[in-house]
Design a protein around this motif. Sequence first.
Motif, PDB file in Angstrom:
ATOM      1  N   LYS A  59     -32.792   8.413 -16.405  1.00 22.54           N
ATOM      2  CA  LYS A  59     -33.155   9.669 -15.770  1.00 22.54           C
ATOM      3  C   LYS A  59     -32.437   9.835 -14.436  1.00 22.54           C
ATOM      4  CE  LYS A  59     -37.159  12.390 -14.332  1.00 22.54           C
ATOM      5  NZ  LYS A  59     -38.648  12.421 -14.179  1.00 22.54           N
ATOM      6  N   PHE A  60     -32.288   8.740 -13.708  1.00 25.27           N
ATOM      7  CA  PHE A  60     -31.576   8.791 -12.425  1.00 25.27           C
ATOM      8  C   PHE A  60     -30.091   9.075 -12.633  1.00 25.27           C
ATOM      9  CE2 PHE A  60     -29.097   6.565  -9.145  1.00 25.27           C
ATOM     10  CZ  PHE A  60     -29.581   7.192  -8.002  1.00 25.27           C
ATOM     11  N   LEU A  61     -29.499   8.449 -13.668  1.00 26.22           N
ATOM     12  CA  LEU A  61     -28.066   8.610 -13.922  1.00 26.22           C
ATOM     13  C   LEU A  61     -27.715   9.967 -14.506  1.00 26.22           C
ATOM     14  CD1 LEU A  61     -27.188   5.094 -15.390  1.00 26.22           C
ATOM     15  CD2 LEU A  61     -26.813   5.924 -13.069  1.00 26.22           C
ATOM     16  N   ASP A  62     -28.693  10.684 -15.064  1.00 26.24           N
ATOM     17  CA  ASP A  62     -28.420  11.997 -15.640  1.00 26.24           C
ATOM     18  C   ASP A  62     -27.941  12.994 -14.587  1.00 26.24           C
ATOM     19  OD1 ASP A  62     -29.002  11.188 -18.173  1.00 26.24           O
ATOM     20  OD2 ASP A  62     -31.082  11.898 -18.137  1.00 26.24           O
ATOM     21  N   ASP A  63     -28.358  12.798 -13.348  1.00 29.11           N
ATOM     22  CA  ASP A  63     -28.037  13.752 -12.283  1.00 29.11           C
ATOM     23  C   ASP A  63     -26.715  13.464 -11.594  1.00 29.11           C
ATOM     24  OD1 ASP A  63     -30.463  14.977 -12.783  1.00 29.11           O
ATOM     25  OD2 ASP A  63     -31.534  13.722 -11.345  1.00 29.11           O
ATOM     26  N   ILE A  64     -26.073  12.336 -11.883  1.00 32.63           N
ATOM     27  CA  ILE A  64     -24.825  11.982 -11.187  1.00 32.63           C
ATOM     28  C   ILE A  64     -23.751  11.641 -12.223  1.00 32.63           C
ATOM     29  CG2 ILE A  64     -25.734  11.259  -8.956  1.00 32.63           C
ATOM     30  CD1 ILE A  64     -25.901   8.427  -9.981  1.00 32.63           C
ATOM     31  N   PRO A  65     -22.778  12.503 -12.422  1.00 30.00           N
ATOM     32  CA  PRO A  65     -21.703  12.224 -13.386  1.00 30.00           C
ATOM     33  C   PRO A  65     -20.946  10.955 -13.010  1.00 30.00           C
ATOM     34  CG  PRO A  65     -21.669  14.527 -12.687  1.00 30.00           C
ATOM     35  CD  PRO A  65     -22.646  13.815 -11.798  1.00 30.00           C
ATOM     36  N   TYR A  66     -20.431  10.258 -14.013  1.00 32.34           N
ATOM     37  CA  TYR A  66     -19.745   8.995 -13.787  1.00 32.34           C
ATOM     38  C   TYR A  66     -18.559   9.136 -12.830  1.00 32.34           C
ATOM     39  CZ  TYR A  66     -22.327   7.223 -17.873  1.00 32.34           C
ATOM     40  OH  TYR A  66     -23.308   6.839 -18.741  1.00 32.34           O
ATOM     41  N   ASP A  67     -17.846  10.257 -12.924  1.00 39.58           N
ATOM     42  CA  ASP A  67     -16.623  10.386 -12.123  1.00 39.58           C
ATOM     43  C   ASP A  67     -16.911  10.585 -10.642  1.00 39.58           C
ATOM     44  OD1 ASP A  67     -17.767  12.826 -12.653  1.00 39.58           O
ATOM     45  OD2 ASP A  67     -15.875  13.913 -12.578  1.00 39.58           O
ATOM     46  N   HIS A  68     -18.185  10.715 -10.255  1.00 43.60           N
ATOM     47  CA  HIS A  68     -18.531  10.872  -8.846  1.00 43.60           C
ATOM     48  C   HIS A  68     -19.005   9.573  -8.195  1.00 43.60           C
ATOM     49  CE1 HIS A  68     -17.747  15.050  -8.457  1.00 43.60           C
ATOM     50  NE2 HIS A  68     -18.739  15.458  -9.240  1.00 43.60           N
ATOM     51  N   TRP A  69     -19.121   8.496  -8.984  1.00 45.89           N
ATOM     52  CA  TRP A  69     -19.623   7.275  -8.342  1.00 45.89           C
ATOM     53  C   TRP A  69     -19.014   5.991  -8.896  1.00 45.89           C
ATOM     54  CZ3 TRP A  69     -22.571   3.680 -11.246  1.00 45.89           C
ATOM     55  CH2 TRP A  69     -22.969   4.126 -12.509  1.00 45.89           C
ATOM     56  N   SER A  70     -18.348   6.034 -10.054  1.00 47.59           N
ATOM     57  CA  SER A  70     -17.787   4.806 -10.617  1.00 47.59           C
ATOM     58  C   SER A  70     -16.279   4.756 -10.422  1.00 47.59           C
ATOM     59  CB  SER A  70     -18.104   4.704 -12.110  1.00 47.59           C
ATOM     60  OG  SER A  70     -17.396   5.692 -12.840  1.00 47.59           O
ATOM     61  N   ASN A  71     -15.776   3.574 -10.121  1.00 43.36           N
ATOM     62  CA  ASN A  71     -14.331   3.382  -9.988  1.00 43.36           C
ATOM     63  C   ASN A  71     -13.608   3.647 -11.305  1.00 43.36           C
ATOM     64  OD1 ASN A  71     -13.981   2.735  -7.287  1.00 43.36           O
ATOM     65  ND2 ASN A  71     -14.456   0.573  -7.603  1.00 43.36           N
ATOM     66  N   ALA A  72     -14.220   3.273 -12.406  1.00 45.96           N
ATOM     67  CA  ALA A  72     -13.555   3.375 -13.712  1.00 45.96           C
ATOM     68  C   ALA A  72     -13.273   4.821 -14.107  1.00 45.96           C
ATOM     69  CB  ALA A  72     -14.412   2.697 -14.787  1.00 45.96           C
ATOM     70  N   TYR A  73     -14.150   5.756 -13.711  1.00 48.51           N
ATOM     71  CA  TYR A  73     -13.999   7.143 -14.140  1.00 48.51           C
ATOM     72  C   TYR A  73     -13.542   8.074 -13.015  1.00 48.51           C
ATOM     73  CZ  TYR A  73     -16.141   6.240 -18.682  1.00 48.51           C
ATOM     74  OH  TYR A  73     -16.394   5.780 -19.948  1.00 48.51           O
ATOM     75  N   PHE A  74     -13.362   7.555 -11.838  1.00 48.87           N
ATOM     76  CA  PHE A  74     -12.948   8.416 -10.733  1.00 48.87           C
ATOM     77  C   PHE A  74     -11.546   8.966 -10.993  1.00 48.87           C
ATOM     78  CE2 PHE A  74     -11.372   9.127  -6.337  1.00 48.87           C
ATOM     79  CZ  PHE A  74     -12.328  10.052  -5.949  1.00 48.87           C
ATOM     80  N   ARG A  75     -11.362  10.271 -10.805  1.00 46.84           N
ATOM     81  CA  ARG A  75     -10.127  10.925 -11.209  1.00 46.84           C
ATOM     82  C   ARG A  75      -9.022  10.846 -10.145  1.00 46.84           C
ATOM     83  NH1 ARG A  75     -13.984  14.796 -12.450  1.00 46.84           N
ATOM     84  NH2 ARG A  75     -13.193  16.152 -10.798  1.00 46.84           N
ATOM     85  N   GLY A  76      -9.343  10.412  -8.964  1.00 47.33           N
ATOM     86  CA  GLY A  76      -8.340  10.308  -7.908  1.00 47.33           C
ATOM     87  C   GLY A  76      -8.121   8.870  -7.496  1.00 47.33           C
TER      88      GLY A  76
END
Length: 501
Positions: free
Chosen positions: A270-287
Amino acid sequence: MWNVHGRVENANGFFYIRKLNNVRICSAEVRMMNRPHMSSDLVADLIVEGVRDNPLTRPVHVVRDFKFGYGLRVSYHQAWLGVEKAKGEIFGDYLMSFDQLRWYVDVAKSCNPGSYIEFECDDDTKRFKRLFVSFHCSISGFNYCRPLLFLDGTFLKGRFRGNLLVATGKDGNQGFFPVCFAVVGSENQDNWHRNLGLVEVLPKVFPMAVHAYCLYHLKMNLRHHLRGMFYGLKEKLITLFGKCAYAPTEETFHQCLVELKTKDGSRVEKFLDDIPYDHWSNAYFRGQRFGEIWSNVTESFNSWIQEERHLPITKLIDSVRIKLMRKIAKRRELVNKWNGLICPKMVSKLHDGFNTSRPWIVSSFGNDVYEVHSHPSVSVDISRRICSCGELQLKGFPCTHAVGAIQKSGHDLSLFVDQYFYIQSYQESYSFPIYHVPSIWKPDCNVDGDSEVVLPPLSKKQPGRPNKKRIRSNGEKVRQITCSRCGKVGNHNKKSCKEAL
C-alpha cells in the motif's frame, strides 16, 4: 544606614569609592531579589554584546545568566523584551525590515549585475508575498557543477515566521553549492512555482528533467506508515526498503522487493503504490543521479544559516550574501593549494577502489572489454563506460570493478572521470565574484517617501501536535501524552496496550 558614595576621577577615568557605610539593619525578610528598576531597557543594554556574538540567545539564557551572574531574578517577560530590543538595536526592526527590502533589492542588483532578485507584495494589502534571490556567482558557477538540484524548505525563526525554500547543488569536491533561495509566507504550490506543490510544479518548470525522492524522507514516511508494528520487524522492513532503493540493476531490485513484500506484504504494498519505482530506485531511475540518493546537502545549507534564520528579513538576505562571499573566497584559496587533475575527495575514492580491486584477477576479451573475477564476477566495457554491476552508469565515476579493468588496460584513470570532478571545473565554479552592498545608501524612511509601507505576512501557527495539559489539585500544569499504539491518554501498562491492539 547603609550608603555608598563614589565619583569618577577625570585624570584617569577610574571610579573611586570615597565613602562606604556597610551596615545593614533591615531584616532578611525584606531583602528581595526582584528589582523594579531592572527594566527591559537595562536588560537589553547589559546583553547587547552577547546577542551580537550569539543571535540565538534565548530569554531563558538571560534569566539564568542574571540569576548566577548578578544574583537578580528577572522575569521571563523582561528577558524576552530585552532580547528583542537588543536584536532590534543590532539587526534592525523586524517590522520595518520588510519595507527595507525595496531599497535592498534595487541596490543588490545594481552592485551584482547578472543576479536575479525578485520581490513581490500584495497590491491590495501591501503585505509581503515572496522574495527570490540568486546571485550571479551562483548562476554562472552552477554550470561547472553536476547537473543536480536538491530542493527543500525550512521554517524561519523570526517574529513573523515564514519559510525558506532553497535549491542547492554539489561541487566537484562533494561540497554544497548554494544556487538560489526564496523567502515566502508559506510553503505552497504557487510559491514553489517561482512537499505540497513541489511534485506538481517540477514537470512545468523542468519539463526535460527527472525527479527523485530523498531516501531519508521516504524511510521516515515508511516508519510512520508502519506505526504500531513490532519495532524489530519495522526496522527490518525499512532496511530492506533501503536495499531496494540502492539496487543498481532491475534483477537485484526485484529480489530485494520480493523479500520486502514477503515480510509484511499488505502494508508495504500500500505504501509503494503511491511512489513509482522511477522516483526512488536506482534501477529504474531514468536519469543520472551521480550516486546521490539523499538530499542531505540541503540540510547542510540549513545548518549553514542556522543563526541567520532568526534575523529580520533584510538582514537575513544580506547575511547569507556575506556568508556566500566568504565561502567563495575561502574555496578559491583552497583550490590554489591542490595539485593534479581531480578533486582530492574523488582521488581518495579512486585510491579506495584501487586498493579493493588489487586482489582480483582481470581477464581481457579484446575491444576494451574485461571480466573482473570478483565476488560475483562482472564484465566491464571501458570504451562504452558500462559495468554489469550498474554503478559505473549510475555514478558517472569509476566503480571498483572499472578501476581494476582500467588499471589492467593501461589507460589513464583520470580520463574515465567526468569533467565535473576535475579541479579545473571546481576552480571555475568559484571564479565568479559576489560584491558588497553598502548600507551607507540605506534610507532612514521608506523608499518612496510615501505613507504606505510593505507589511509583514500574516504568520500562521506552524503545524505540530497539540500540547494537551491537565491541572493538578495544586494548580500545576501537567502534560498528557497519548499512546501512539493504542490511543490511550496517560500512563498505562504494556498489557493494556497490547489488548487494545
